[in-house]
Structure formats: structure tokens, C-alpha cells
Design a protein around this motif. Structure first.
Motif, short mmCIF file in Angstrom:
data_model
loop_
_atom_site.label_atom_id
_atom_site.label_comp_id
_atom_site.label_asym_id
_atom_site.label_seq_id
_atom_site.Cartn_x
_atom_site.Cartn_y
_atom_site.Cartn_z
N LEU A 1 -21.64 -94.52 -5.59
CA LEU A 1 -22.76 -93.58 -5.48
C LEU A 1 -23.35 -93.25 -6.84
CD1 LEU A 1 -21.40 -91.13 -2.74
CD2 LEU A 1 -23.07 -92.97 -2.45
N ASP A 2 -22.50 -93.15 -7.86
CA ASP A 2 -22.98 -92.81 -9.19
C ASP A 2 -23.86 -93.92 -9.75
OD1 ASP A 2 -22.91 -90.95 -11.48
OD2 ASP A 2 -21.89 -92.60 -12.50
N ILE A 3 -23.46 -95.17 -9.54
CA ILE A 3 -24.27 -96.30 -10.01
C ILE A 3 -25.61 -96.35 -9.26
CG2 ILE A 3 -24.42 -98.82 -10.08
CD1 ILE A 3 -21.33 -98.79 -10.51
N LEU A 4 -25.57 -96.21 -7.94
CA LEU A 4 -26.81 -96.22 -7.17
C LEU A 4 -27.74 -95.09 -7.60
CD1 LEU A 4 -25.37 -96.91 -3.59
CD2 LEU A 4 -26.60 -98.53 -5.05
N THR A 5 -27.18 -93.90 -7.76
CA THR A 5 -28.00 -92.73 -8.12
C THR A 5 -28.61 -92.88 -9.50
OG1 THR A 5 -26.64 -91.32 -6.70
CG2 THR A 5 -27.99 -90.22 -8.36
N GLU A 6 -27.84 -93.42 -10.43
CA GLU A 6 -28.34 -93.62 -11.79
C GLU A 6 -29.61 -94.46 -11.79
OE1 GLU A 6 -26.92 -95.78 -15.98
OE2 GLU A 6 -25.48 -95.47 -14.34
N HIS A 7 -29.72 -95.35 -10.83
CA HIS A 7 -30.89 -96.24 -10.75
C HIS A 7 -31.82 -95.89 -9.59
CE1 HIS A 7 -29.28 -98.69 -13.98
NE2 HIS A 7 -28.10 -98.57 -13.40
N LYS A 8 -31.68 -94.67 -9.11
CA LYS A 8 -32.59 -94.12 -8.11
C LYS A 8 -32.60 -94.93 -6.81
CE LYS A 8 -35.58 -91.76 -11.44
NZ LYS A 8 -34.65 -91.94 -12.58
N ILE A 9 -31.44 -95.42 -6.43
CA ILE A 9 -31.28 -96.18 -5.19
C ILE A 9 -30.58 -95.29 -4.17
CG2 ILE A 9 -30.21 -98.18 -4.09
CD1 ILE A 9 -30.40 -99.62 -6.82
N GLY A 10 -31.22 -95.07 -3.03
CA GLY A 10 -30.63 -94.25 -1.98
C GLY A 10 -29.59 -95.00 -1.18
N TYR A 11 -29.01 -94.31 -0.20
CA TYR A 11 -27.90 -94.90 0.55
C TYR A 11 -27.85 -94.35 1.97
CZ TYR A 11 -25.66 -90.40 -0.27
OH TYR A 11 -25.40 -89.05 -0.30
N ALA A 12 -27.18 -95.09 2.84
CA ALA A 12 -26.89 -94.62 4.21
C ALA A 12 -25.44 -94.94 4.52
CB ALA A 12 -27.82 -95.29 5.22
N LEU A 13 -24.64 -93.92 4.72
CA LEU A 13 -23.24 -94.10 5.06
C LEU A 13 -23.11 -94.76 6.43
CD1 LEU A 13 -20.27 -93.25 4.13
CD2 LEU A 13 -20.52 -91.35 5.75
N TRP A 14 -22.23 -95.74 6.52
CA TRP A 14 -21.83 -96.27 7.83
C TRP A 14 -20.53 -95.56 8.17
CZ3 TRP A 14 -24.21 -100.09 10.86
CH2 TRP A 14 -23.50 -100.48 12.01
N GLU A 15 -20.60 -94.54 8.88
CA GLU A 15 -21.52 -94.05 9.89
C GLU A 15 -21.47 -92.54 9.85
OE1 GLU A 15 -19.43 -95.21 13.67
OE2 GLU A 15 -17.77 -95.56 12.29
N PHE A 16 -22.11 -91.83 10.75
CA PHE A 16 -22.02 -90.37 10.77
C PHE A 16 -20.73 -89.92 11.45
CE2 PHE A 16 -23.30 -86.18 12.70
CZ PHE A 16 -23.33 -85.49 11.50
N ARG A 17 -20.44 -90.50 12.63
CA ARG A 17 -19.21 -90.20 13.37
C ARG A 17 -18.47 -91.49 13.62
NH1 ARG A 17 -21.36 -87.93 18.78
NH2 ARG A 17 -19.15 -87.57 19.20
N GLY A 18 -17.15 -91.47 13.45
CA GLY A 18 -16.36 -92.65 13.71
C GLY A 18 -15.51 -93.05 12.53
N SER A 19 -14.92 -94.23 12.60
CA SER A 19 -13.87 -94.64 11.67
C SER A 19 -14.34 -94.79 10.22
CB SER A 19 -13.25 -95.96 12.14
OG SER A 19 -14.23 -96.97 12.26
N PHE A 20 -15.63 -94.93 9.98
CA PHE A 20 -16.19 -94.95 8.63
C PHE A 20 -16.86 -93.62 8.28
CE2 PHE A 20 -15.60 -99.42 9.04
CZ PHE A 20 -15.75 -100.03 7.81
N GLY A 21 -16.86 -92.69 9.21
CA GLY A 21 -17.79 -91.58 9.12
C GLY A 21 -17.27 -90.31 8.45
#
Length: 386
Positions: free
Chosen positions: A336-356
């Protein structure tokens, strides 16, 4: 009027071309005359993948996302959801048999109404929605459904793929690009055996990827020329797609590297669970040393892409629930720190469940009760930090 990232990218390319011409004619220019690299043209959206329409058979769908869930996302500071859809989930056919080519366009409007309802509920709470074909006619990165043809080899499959995107683009023709985008195809790749989850994968030939992107994006923008289009990285989302950088299409990377961290003991990835080395971050794992430096190297091409004027977003990221929680959080903070440093957003897989973030089923988390759900507060705090 073009959307901001398209306009900025076009200005950048025009400026670069003029400066290049001047350099050719006049020799080296002073440093002040060089083009200034653009910031990432895509917004730094932050949010989640919602798996309501992920399963080919609606009978196997995940628990529905509610308006309350969307409100929580907005209240916690998120502004983005990605909907990975399996086209068979909204098509009518006899599910006791493999789907036939002539059935692929049998749109079930009751099913598509449900998708539309979720989209507009997300908009109600200020969330941008990215529609994604996770399973498209003739292709999916996952096994588990028998396709009647191959997207990369059969013209009819490509025609049907374009038909589905034309349908969705028309459905949201009047929706602002600030509220909706169209993510063409989840994680394109080749596979020796489409029915074997563990079969060897590789990148789609660049000219085929370009053909797909042109046909689908033209169909989408025929409904609304302002529609925003995104393409997942080649080779299961890992590779930048140089063949389409001139097409006003954003590109979507992934936050799953290295797989021994993000997918530790995931049964659809690893066959021999007992032979896997224990994940650490940073540290020696098996025959390699895992560290932030390897992440920085992996993201270099994506960062360079933003400086060319091409928008980048990380459409999926996260970690399966068998990775020790402390290792997951340490690794994910570097991602997340690397992405944010370069203004790249993200979407977590997933909201609910085994990755969530909710009900992830980890054995080593002191969950917080949140209206009857098990909330991973440490993960939420980390996400809010970035």
C-alpha cells in the motif's frame, strides 16, 4: 468534454511530441524545457471487490452486499467498488447442461436489474463502481465452468464478448464517468487446459490483447464517448500492456506478489500444502529473500506507465486467510505504501470472506464485533492509513 485523465494524457502526448520534434531540429534542450511527467491520470480510488455476481450459477452466489455495507465503506473513507461478474450469472440457459453458443446472448433482465440496483446503491453512497467481466464468453482465469469456445481463437466468442460490453455500456449510457468505469476482462492469460486450475499460464500475444481492447472499448464508447475503460494487466494481471498505451485505456495491476505470501495454502494455487515454506516478511522463504525491494522492482513498469500519461489502478490486492496475520499486515503495508507514493489506488479482494475485512475466518485475529460481523480492526486501520 473529455474526462480528466483522457484530457491530461492527450495533452501530455501532444507536449511530448512537440518537444521531441524541437529536440530533433535544434539539438539538446535545457532541462527546463523537458516535459514534466504527469501524476497518475486515474483517480486514486480506494475500496473493495464485491462478489455478488462472481459465481457463474446464481445459486452459488456469495451473501448479498447490503446498503448498510455500502454505507460502512463510505463512512470508513472508501470511494470505490469493483464488481467482478460472471456472464452466465445473468444469462438464461439450461444449467443442467453446458451453455451453448446460441445461448450466450440470452440476457436475463431480472438478473441484470439486480446488478443495476447494486450499482445505483453504491452511487447513492458516493462510491465509484467498476464493472468487470471476470468470466467473459470464452475465457476466465478460473476453471469451474465449461465454455463453448475460446475468446482468443474464435471470432464468435469475441463478437459475443463485445455484445456483452455493448449491453452494459448502453445500460449506463447516462451515468457519469466519475461514477462508473468498465474493466474489460479479468486477468487475461493463456492456459494449456482451461478446465484445470493448475495448468500452466502465460501472456496473451500483444496483438490479440490489442484487438480485444479496441473492439470492446469502441462498443462501450459508442454508447457514451465519455465512458472510462480499464484493462487488466496481461499474464494474470501482472504485466503492463504496451500494445494499448495509445488507446485512452487505463490499466489495472495486482497486489498479490509474491504468491507465497498472498496465496499461502490457497488450494486453487498450491497442490502440495505440506511442502510450502512458512511465510515471513521480510525474510528468507524457501530459496528467495522476500523484501520491500522486490515489490519496488515489480511495480517499476506500472509506475513508469503513469509517467507516460496512462492511468493505473490496482484492481485486486490482499491475502488469503492462511498467511499469519502479522506477516500479512507487514507485507501489505509495504504494498500500500508503494502504491500510495505513486498515487495508485487499490481495491481489496474482498470486503467479506477469506481475503476480506469482515468474516475472514483467520485463526490468529482478535476480531471486533461489528453489528454481528467479525471485523478485522487492524486491517481496517491499515487501509484507512493509505
Amino acid at each position: 468534454m473529455q474526462n480528466d485523465w483522457t484530457t491530461n494524457r492527450r495533452k501530455f502526448l501532444q507536449k511530448s511530441a512537440l518537444l521531441a520534434a524541437g529536440t530533433f531540429a535544434l539539438g539538446n534542450q535545457p532541462t527546463w524545457a523537458q516535459p514534466t511527467p504527469l501524476a497518475n491520470p486515474l483517480p486514486r480510488w480506494k475500496g473493495f471487490n464485491l462478489l455478488d455476481f462472481f459465481a457463474p450459477d446464481p445459486a452459488n452466489s456469495r451473501p448479498a452486499t447490503t446498503e448498510q455495507h455500502l454505507k460502512w465503506m463510505a463512512d470508513w473513507g472508501f470511494d470505490f467498488v469493483r464488481l467482478p461478474m460472471a456472464y452466465p450469472s445473468y444469462v438464461s440457459f439450461d444449467r443442467s447442461k453446458p451453455i451453448q453458443v446460441e445461448q450466450v446472448r440470452n440476457i436475463d433482465t431480472q438478473a441484470t436489474d439486480k446488478i443495476e440496483q447494486l450499482v445505483f446503491l453504491a452511487h447513492k453512497h458516493g462510491l465509484h463502481v467498476s464493472l468487470n467481466l471476470h468470466r467473459a464468453p470464452g475465457f476466465c482465469v478460473n476453471a469451474g465452468f465449461e465454455e463453448p469456445y475460446n475468446l482468443w481463437q474464435d471470432a464468435q466468442a469475441m463478437d459475443d464478448f463485445v455484445f456483452h460490453w455493448s449491453f452494459w455500456a448502453k445500460r449506463f449510457a447516462q451515468t457519469s464517468p466519475d461514477k462508473i468505469s468498465f474493466d474489460l476482462l479479468n486477468e487475461p492469460c493463456t492456459r494449456e487446459d482451461m478446465n484445470d486450475q493448475h495448468s500452466k499460464r502465460g501472456p496473451i500475444p500483444g496483438e490479440l490483447y490489442r484487438k480485444m481492447a479496441i473492439q470492446a472499448s469502441e462498443a462501450i464508447r459508442a454508447a457514451n464517448p465519455k465512458h472510462r475503460v480499464i484493462a487488466d494487466g496481461n499474464n494474470v494481471g501482472s504485466n503492463v500492456i504496451p500494445e494499448i498505451t495509445d488507446l485512452d485505456i487505463g490499466q489495472s495491476c495486482r497486489g498479490y506478489h509474491p504468491g507465497i505470501i498472498s496465496h499461502y495454502k490457497a488450494p486453487w494455487v498450491f497442490k502440495e500444502m505440506d511442502q510450502l515454506p512458512e511465510p515471513k516478511w521480510p525474510g528468507q522463504v524457501g530459496n528467495q529473500y522476500l523484501s520491500r525491494a522486490m515489490l519496488e522492482t515489480m511495480y517499476e513498469p506500472w509506475i513508469a506507465l503513469t509517467k507516460q500519461g496512462v492511468g493505473v489502478h490496482c484492481g485486486e490486492c490482499g491475502c488469503f486467510n492462511k498467511t499469519p496475520h502479522a506477516v500479512f499486515l507487514a507485507w501489505f503495508e509495504d504494498v500500500l505504501d508503494i502504491l500510495t507514493e505513486h498515487k495508485i489506488g487499490y481495491a481489496l479482494w474482498e470486503f467479506r470472506g477469506s481475503f476480506g475485512m469482515l468474516d475472514s475466518g483467520r485463526d490468529d485475529v482478535a476480531y471486533e464485533d461489528h453489528h454481528g460481523y467479525k471485523l478485522d480492526r487492524k486491517l481496517l486501520t491499515l487501509l484507512q492509513k493509505y
